[in-house]
Design a protein around this motif. Structure first.
Motif, PDB file in Angstrom:
ATOM      1  N   LEU A  35       1.834  -1.683  -7.045  1.00  0.00           N
ATOM      2  CA  LEU A  35       0.374  -1.593  -6.905  1.00  0.00           C
ATOM      3  C   LEU A  35      -0.037  -0.364  -6.094  1.00  0.00           C
ATOM      4  CD1 LEU A  35      -0.610  -5.334  -6.274  1.00  0.00           C
ATOM      5  CD2 LEU A  35      -1.396  -3.909  -8.173  1.00  0.00           C
ATOM      6  N   LEU A  36       0.795  -0.006  -5.136  1.00  0.00           N
ATOM      7  CA  LEU A  36       0.484   1.163  -4.320  1.00  0.00           C
ATOM      8  C   LEU A  36       0.641   2.470  -5.092  1.00  0.00           C
ATOM      9  CD1 LEU A  36       1.976   0.570  -0.737  1.00  0.00           C
ATOM     10  CD2 LEU A  36      -0.430   0.846  -1.354  1.00  0.00           C
ATOM     11  N   TYR A  37       1.731   2.559  -5.900  1.00  0.00           N
ATOM     12  CA  TYR A  37       2.117   3.857  -6.441  1.00  0.00           C
ATOM     13  C   TYR A  37       1.859   4.065  -7.941  1.00  0.00           C
ATOM     14  CZ  TYR A  37       4.616   3.646  -2.013  1.00  0.00           C
ATOM     15  OH  TYR A  37       4.925   3.505  -0.683  1.00  0.00           O
ATOM     16  N   LEU A  38       1.789   2.984  -8.739  1.00  0.00           N
ATOM     17  CA  LEU A  38       1.657   3.169 -10.182  1.00  0.00           C
ATOM     18  C   LEU A  38       0.243   3.513 -10.671  1.00  0.00           C
ATOM     19  CD1 LEU A  38       4.056   0.585 -11.875  1.00  0.00           C
ATOM     20  CD2 LEU A  38       4.378   3.016 -11.462  1.00  0.00           C
ATOM     21  N   PRO A  39      -0.819   2.851 -10.197  1.00  0.00           N
ATOM     22  CA  PRO A  39      -2.162   3.178 -10.723  1.00  0.00           C
ATOM     23  C   PRO A  39      -2.515   4.664 -10.687  1.00  0.00           C
ATOM     24  CG  PRO A  39      -2.267   1.158  -9.466  1.00  0.00           C
ATOM     25  CD  PRO A  39      -0.882   1.701  -9.274  1.00  0.00           C
ATOM     26  N   PRO A  40      -2.230   5.406  -9.605  1.00  0.00           N
ATOM     27  CA  PRO A  40      -2.564   6.836  -9.595  1.00  0.00           C
ATOM     28  C   PRO A  40      -1.819   7.641 -10.662  1.00  0.00           C
ATOM     29  CG  PRO A  40      -2.198   6.058  -7.365  1.00  0.00           C
ATOM     30  CD  PRO A  40      -1.761   4.961  -8.280  1.00  0.00           C
ATOM     31  N   LEU A  41      -0.628   7.171 -11.074  1.00  0.00           N
ATOM     32  CA  LEU A  41       0.135   7.873 -12.105  1.00  0.00           C
ATOM     33  C   LEU A  41      -0.552   7.816 -13.466  1.00  0.00           C
ATOM     34  CD1 LEU A  41       3.809   6.764 -11.269  1.00  0.00           C
ATOM     35  CD2 LEU A  41       2.626   8.882 -10.616  1.00  0.00           C
ATOM     36  N   PHE A  42      -1.443   6.828 -13.644  1.00  0.00           N
ATOM     37  CA  PHE A  42      -2.194   6.682 -14.890  1.00  0.00           C
ATOM     38  C   PHE A  42      -3.631   7.183 -14.740  1.00  0.00           C
ATOM     39  CE2 PHE A  42       1.266   3.679 -15.229  1.00  0.00           C
ATOM     40  CZ  PHE A  42       1.649   3.755 -16.562  1.00  0.00           C
ATOM     41  N   GLY A  43      -3.861   7.949 -13.683  1.00  0.00           N
ATOM     42  CA  GLY A  43      -5.191   8.508 -13.458  1.00  0.00           C
ATOM     43  C   GLY A  43      -6.187   7.514 -12.919  1.00  0.00           C
ATOM     44  N   LEU A  44      -5.697   6.404 -12.380  1.00  0.00           N
ATOM     45  CA  LEU A  44      -6.580   5.369 -11.836  1.00  0.00           C
ATOM     46  C   LEU A  44      -6.687   5.518 -10.323  1.00  0.00           C
ATOM     47  CD1 LEU A  44      -5.057   2.402 -13.865  1.00  0.00           C
ATOM     48  CD2 LEU A  44      -7.152   3.645 -14.409  1.00  0.00           C
ATOM     49  N   ALA A  45      -7.729   4.947  -9.770  1.00  0.00           N
ATOM     50  CA  ALA A  45      -7.910   4.995  -8.324  1.00  0.00           C
ATOM     51  C   ALA A  45      -6.803   4.196  -7.638  1.00  0.00           C
ATOM     52  CB  ALA A  45      -9.279   4.431  -7.943  1.00  0.00           C
ATOM     53  N   SER A  46      -6.363   4.684  -6.520  1.00  0.00           N
ATOM     54  CA  SER A  46      -5.300   3.997  -5.791  1.00  0.00           C
ATOM     55  C   SER A  46      -5.870   2.899  -4.909  1.00  0.00           C
ATOM     56  CB  SER A  46      -4.521   4.996  -4.927  1.00  0.00           C
ATOM     57  OG  SER A  46      -5.387   5.625  -4.004  1.00  0.00           O
TER      58      SER A  46
END
Length: 256
Positions: A35-46
């Motif tokens: 949850l901490l690291y994956l969303p930003p990899l898909f261009g989502l807000a962290s």
């Protein structure tokens, strides 16, 4: 973007919950770093560490409940162990979850990393597998004391403590693997009650993300439990050890 967000969060919840049912942990040892690291990899807000701990807390409640339901008829739920550890971990998790509101994000991540490294070290201590569960004995007050300590730490990070309970049950209390898996899910469920309540009261939960994770949990945890029942206990131990170690290493790399 909203669809991508839902898919990513669901996948994180599904993977973590599948493993949760299989090896007897709440799943936060996997879901917390994801949850901490994956969303930003898909261009989502962290997410912030507080949001991740809140989502993890409420998700573990449903994930562990689904796991208990899957193991309810197998004779592996030790009621005495659940009582002693459950009451203690509930008290500890309430204390930790209320106190977490006063922790910085760095402090929450540090506590998570500390718990993960302790769990990883315990998993590499050799143990002798016990097959006979009919004459199971353990130190009740040691179990209760350790559960209270785990509860405080897990309440802070929103992980109900299953990833630390399992190695404690296996290595320190000498509980058979399958009893450990089923019983730890029950104790984790009790712990999650305190953790979830504390996170709700202190307003640390993103409810939309938590809802997606809950749907993933009640879908994947029974599937993981079904697979875990058929696997060799040595394989289950190796999987858990690898997961905990990987999460600990990743967390400490980011902390340092």
């Amino acid at each position: 973007m909203a669809f991508t967000f839902a898919v990513v969060i669901f996948c994180i919840g599904f993977v973590g919950s599948f493993v949760s049912g299989m090896v007897g942990i709440g799943g936060s040892i996997i879901k917390y770093p994801m949850l901490l690291y994956l969303p930003p990899l898909f261009g989502l807000a962290s997410f912030t560490a507080h949001e991740v701990s809140g989502i993890s807390a409420i998700q573990v409640f449903f994930s562990s409940l689904a796991g208990i339901w899957s193991y309810r008829k197998d004779g592996y739920l030790n009621k005495t162990l659940i009582l002693y550890m459950g009451v203690s971990i509930l008290a500890g998790s309430l204390l930790g979850s209320f106190g977490s509101n006063y922790f910085s994000e760095e402090a929450i991540n540090f506590v998570y990393g500390l718990l993960a490294i302790i769990a990883a070290l315990l998993m590499f201590i050799p143990t002798k597998e016990i097959d006979d569960i009919s004459t199971l004995t353990f130190n009740k007050w040691l179990a209760a004391s350790l559960a209270f300590i785990v509860g405080i730490g897990s309440g802070i990070v929103g992980a109900a403590g299953g990833f630390l309970l399992v190695p404690i049950l296996l290595v320190i209390l000498k509980i058979p693997t399958r009893v450990t898996i089923a019983t730890s899910l029950a104790v984790t469920f009790i712990s999650s009650i305190g953790g979830t309540f504390g996170k709700i009261i202190t307003n640390q939960i993103d409810y939309w993300s938590a809802f997606i994770m809950i749907i993933a949990s009640i879908t994947a945890t029974p599937l993981g439990a079904k697979v875990g029942k058929k696997m060799d206990t040595k394989v289950l131990k190796v999987i858990l050890a690898v997961l905990i170690t990987a999460a600990a290493i990743k967390t400490w790399i980011d902390i340092l």
